[in-house]
Write a protein that holds these residues in place. Sequence first.
Motif: not given
Length: 266
Positions: A4-10
């Motif tokens: 929750k509220d994290r930012v991820a680059i895939v």
Amino acid sequence: MRLKDRVAIVVGAGQSPGEGIGNGRATALTFAREGAKVLCVDHNLASAQETVDMIAESHGVAAAFRADVTKNTELKGMVEDAKGRWGRIDVLHNNVGVSLAGGDAELLDISEEAFDRCVAINLKSCVWAARHVIPIMRQQRSGAIINISSMAAITTYPYVAYKATKSAMVAFTEQLAYQNAQYGIRANVILPGLMNTPMAVDTRAREFRKSRAEIEAERDSKVPLRQKMGTGWDVANAALFLASDEASFITGVTLPVDGGASVRRG
């Protein structure tokens, strides 16, 4: 909502043509389901957008970004886009990789061009993606990097470039973990075994001129656990654990997701 509220680059959030779901797409969907905002990166923008559309259907937050991962400037742009869009970067998931599709071959058959291409996609891209996110994560004093290697790194595998680059990925991840632990940044690497994904199965069916069912049966027979390959969801679930606070004391780990293949000896 473990992210929750994290930012991820895939990176590699699209997938190759074929049946089922790829590791990258499954991971992007899983991260979004668990609350992350996900930048879905792929050289095929339409495929990345398909992933974004799937996330949107489940009311998740995601955006598509096209990048040729062999170009450092485009990897820099990818990181700048995520940071500019959402203000931080909590997870970098490096999922790109090629073998046969990149012209990989046995030693006496591989060309210089194919070797260089596989190195650029499989290894160099991950090094430079990390290079661009590390300053942000150091400033945050937190972050998780998850690299996708392969069981090819520690088992017999005939094709030169994939074996070499995926082995190097393990060493690079260990170095990332050690050099950045003081900043609260964790780095771990997953070794998928025989997976039933479009890249692994459909690509081989085309290359070897066999049916998908034949390739599936051959690969299934080699898996100790239930004689059945894993799926992209198995890799995604491992990545979710490593990205989450549940793995807050885990860094520098090499995690096989392989149905028991790595315990065989001789």
